[in-house]
Design an enzyme around this catalytic site. Structure first.
Site, PDB file in Angstrom:
ATOM      1  N   ASP A 279      -0.078  -3.328 -12.429  1.00  0.00           N
ATOM      2  CA  ASP A 279      -0.662  -4.111 -11.503  1.00  0.00           C
ATOM      3  C   ASP A 279      -2.515  -4.505 -11.264  1.00  0.00           C
ATOM      4  O   ASP A 279      -1.816  -4.948 -12.807  1.00  0.00           O
ATOM      5  CB  ASP A 279      -0.496  -2.853 -10.341  1.00  0.00           C
TER       6      ASP A 279
HETATM    7  C1  NOJ Z   1      -1.718  -5.502  -6.170  1.00  0.00           C
HETATM    8  C2  NOJ Z   1      -0.656  -4.718  -5.713  1.00  0.00           C
HETATM    9  O1  NOJ Z   1      -1.631  -3.041  -5.741  1.00  0.00           O
HETATM   10  C3  NOJ Z   1       0.417  -4.891  -5.853  1.00  0.00           C
HETATM   11  O2  NOJ Z   1       1.738  -4.090  -5.266  1.00  0.00           O
HETATM   12  C4  NOJ Z   1       0.726  -6.609  -5.531  1.00  0.00           C
HETATM   13  O3  NOJ Z   1       2.007  -6.747  -6.297  1.00  0.00           O
HETATM   14  C5  NOJ Z   1      -0.290  -6.748  -6.870  1.00  0.00           C
HETATM   15  N1  NOJ Z   1      -1.444  -7.318  -6.753  1.00  0.00           N
HETATM   16  C6  NOJ Z   1      -0.070  -9.135  -6.553  1.00  0.00           C
HETATM   17  O4  NOJ Z   1      -0.679  -9.270  -6.319  1.00  0.00           O
END
Ligand code: NOJ
Length: 753
Positions: A279
């Site tokens: 993430d």
């Molecule tokens: C953080 C989020 O937790 C995740 O769900 C997302 O896909 C990513 N950022 C990318 O935007």
């Protein structure tokens, strides 16, 4: 010469499809090409393939040309996407295409109901169709990889991200996870209209303590395996190309450095052969977790644990070459991660077709057909929770007062994480009622505004938008100042009030946890005022979580949970409330009476003192322990009765259980019932939940019609983990229910031999 243009077209299409299939590489050919590329790559280029950056600014474009980037996130539009891709495919040494990703959580531009809402449709086929639409729109815009489905089970509605998943149940969550992967990926991820799916957030992110986003998770291996892992396993079985590792700490080892989950379970037990992306900056955040002293240690821990690609923080790019050169990190580990990334790029056809077709942007996005799927899913997602004196459906000849801060708020109809959605695309309930009933029959007052929260964090300081958040234009079309007096006057002039209250879309989603589930701002004052008019009140809740409405069953005539239903929200709500069809959505979670009951879920354990006439049993002194509305609950405009439960009396451990019941539509109009199958193993090595969902069917019956609804379940799927975490199917007596929800139904038993 061809004389028929149709014949000519058919031959051209045949030739084109033959060419495409001829281009399709076998697995063996893919391995050969991956290995041949790997042999030519420098260590920097390998680290580059394992690196994702956000956007396509000039500096990033330069790095792409140098082979230092494997993926970009958030580059939208065919022109932008193709420009970035050109830098990789035409200007980098090895010409390896990028894979371009984006958060398509509930639609790209045609925004569908938020995932928590659509889970309540209990309609995996329609959900799959919606993701097909999302895939088509995404690829038309140059996006080949979506950071979805979000398959985190959540038992705590304080957690803002409960809105992104399918609710509390691992079976429902698994069925939906698989449907979404199928919808995104289609039959082949190389199809120009398919995207690569990314099941996230691996794993147990939904169990954050106190419902506080990013917080610690400390759970048993049994809970991990029985509740949080199954939807990920289902996504892997359905062929998801990628997974995203979660932010949070899991039993003392951050999920993005957790070898047990990322390698032992994912690769060892499930044989997943796609790749894992971290993430957003989760690798770098290992430092804050106290799992690494610097980016180099963080990169080491991430890649060794099984995270193949590093999202945005650049830790892999800056550290992997030196880690390998110093002998700390085996070259073979890096090569394996690169192989996984390249394999998916080959399978997705990116080497053959790196570019998006700009023509499709004009023909494939936000089409009437796409909106129709959104409208259908919105309609099926809405849940009728109460309908006293059959106040619904509304009589079209009445005058209705449409009141409340969300009745005409376009951006809140879309909900959080609304992809590339535009508030202007959304139909509000007010607009839909006016269109269906005519302006004369509809009066409107906003009543109050919903103020943003001033959290402890943000008090006095404007909180910056999170880097990963996607905003939608905030367009209020009705500019009347909000006033409760105005709302009272409007209610008094009408026959019935439809009151739209809840949360603004930005109050759920990432970093949007709440400590209270009360309606924010002065909405309770508005509700009290409107109810004091003694007009029938239809309470329509728009929110990303169940709110505290324990006062409502006594005071409102009807209660409708509308979540955030997307671009077609208004049409779906007006369509239902005016009785064009009977509602069929069900709750994908247990609705708490109070925040103090959380975590609350239907599949809880019995305890040693489940109930007793005295106080010495599990419960609260000051509140009932059951939810306000149970998991699986929802009404329609007709009624259903259940009779004649039949179940096999004895089944072998490797056999199949058959169970059925007669379901009859006992009302006066057609309706759809979600018939649910639950099972409970009475005695097992580890204590079992009081009920577990093992099947469901949407059944549409005409007035007076009845049907035997039959379920077939593999007995192996009724098993559980023993204390050593081996899957077993205990012999003995099991309870079985065929039921309209998790708290009622016909009960029988069967024996597993
Ligand atoms: C953080 C989020 O937790 C995740 O769900 C997302 O896909 C990513 N950022 C990318 O935007």
């Amino acid at each position: 010469m061809f004389h028929s243009p149709k014949l000519c077209l058919a031959l051209v299409l045949l030739f084109a499809s033959a060419l495409v299939s001829a281009q399709k590489l076998s697995d063996q050919e893919i391995e050969q090409r991956v290995n041949s590329l790997l042999q030519q790559m420098t260590l920097e280029e390998k680290a580059g393939q394992l690196t994702q950056f956000v956007g396509n600014n000039p500096q990033t474009m330069e790095m792409i040309k140098q082979g230092k980037v494997g993926s970009l996130l958030g580059v939208l539009g065919a022109e932008q996407a193709n420009a970035a891709q050109r830098a990789a495919v035409e200007a980098s040494r090895l010409k390896i295409p990028l894979i371009l990703g984006y958060d398509v959580i509930h639609g790209y531009r045609t925004i569908f109901p938020v995932p928590l809402a659509s889970a309540g449709s209990f309609d995996p086929q329609l959900i799959e169709q919606a993701e097909r639409v999302a895939a088509k729109e995404s690829t038309a815009s140059g996006v080949k990889w979506v950071f979805a489905p979000m398959v985190d089970i959540a038992r705590d509605p304080r957690w803002g991200r409960i809105v992104e998943g399918a609710g509390e149940d691992p079976y429902l969550g698994s069925v939906i996870a698989a449907a979404k992967v199928r919808g995104f990926q289609g039959k082949d991820i190389a199809d120009p209209e398919s995207v690569v799916a990314c099941a996230k957030h691996y794993v147990a992110y939904g169990a954050v303590e106190g419902g506080r986003d990013y917080n610690t998770v400390d759970i048993s291996e049994q809970l991990l395996r029985e509740i949080y892992l199954p939807p990920f396993h289902a996504a892997v079985e359905a062929g998801t190309g990628t997974l995203m590792s979660a932010f949070q700490d899991l039993n003392g080892v951050p999920a993005s450095a957790n070898h047990h989950t990322l390698t032992e379970i994912l690769r060892g037990e499930w044989h997943f052969n796609g790749f894992v992306v971290s993430d957003w900056s989760a690798t770098h955040e290992l430092i804050a977790h106290g799992a690494a002293a610097n980016d180099s240690q963080a990169a080491f821990r991430g890649v060794i644990a099984g995270v193949d690609m590093d999202m945005v923080d650049g830790a892999y790019l800056s550290s992997i070459p030196a880690l390998v050169q110093s002998g700390k990190l085996p070259q073979s580990v890096v090569d394996e991660a690169v192989r996984r990334v390249l394999r998916i790029k080959f399978k997705a056809g990116l080497f053959e077709r790196p570019y998006a077709d700009p023509k499709r942007e004009k023909t494939d996005i936000l089409t009437p057909e796409n909106r129709e799927v959104a409208r259908k899913l919105a309609f099926e997602s809405l849940v009728l929770l109460q309908n006293m004196n059959n106040v619904l459906p509304l009589n079209r000849n009445q005058t209705i007062a449409v009141i409340g801060p969300l009745a005409n708020d376009k951006s809140s109809q879309l909900g959080p994480w609304a992809g590339n959605g535009q508030a202007g695309d959304a139909i509000t309930p007010l607009a839909a009622f006016r269109q269906k009933m005519g302006d004369d029959h509809v009066r409107y007052a906003k009543g109050v505004d919903i103020p943003p929260f001033e959290s402890g964090l943000a008090a006095g300081v404007a909180a910056p938008a999170p880097p990963s958040a996607t905003g939608v234009e905030n367009a209020e079309t009705e500019s009347r100042p909000a006033s409760i007096d105005d709302a009272l006057a409007t209610a008094n002039k009408a026959d019935v009030v439809v009151l739209f209250v809840g949360e603004l879309a930005g109050m759920s989603g990432e970093a949007s946890s709440r400590a209270s589930l009360d309606l924010p701002g002065d909405q309770m004052k508005l509700i009290d005022a409107v109810i004091s008019t003694r007009k029938p009140v239809v309470l329509v809740l728009e929110s990303g979580r169940p709110l505290n409405i324990s006062w409502a069953p006594e005071r409102a005539s009807a209660i409708v949970q509308a979540w955030y239903l997307g671009v077609e929200a208004g049409n779906a709500i007006a369509h239902t409330l005016l009785g064009d069809a009977s509602p069929s959505g069900r709750l994908p979670l247990s609705w708490p009476r109070s925040v103090g009951q959380i975590p609350i879920y239907y599949n809880h354990k019995n305890t040693g003192r489940p109930s007793a006439p005295d106080r010495w049993h599990t419960g609260y002194l000051d509140l009932a322990k059951d939810p306000l509305f149970p998991f699986g609950y929802g009404l329609s405009y007709t009624t259903f009765s259940y009779r004649n439960l039949k179940a096999d009396s004895r089944v072998p451990q490797d056999g199949t259980l058959h169970a059925s019941a007669e379901v009859e539509n006992t009302g006066k109009r057609e309706g759809t019932e979600v018939v649910q199958l639950y099972v409970h193993d009475r005695v097992a090595p580890t204590s079992r939940p009081v009920r577990e969902l093992k099947g469901f069917q949407r059944v549409t019956l005409a007035a007076g019609e009845h049907k035997a609804v039959e379920f077939t379940v593999k007995v192996n799927d009724l098993g559980s983990y023993d204390p050593n975490m081996h899957w077993i199917v205990p012999t003995g007596t099991y309870d079985v229910w065929v039921a309209p929800d998790s708290a009622s139904g016909l009960q029988g038993t069967f024996e597993v031999k």
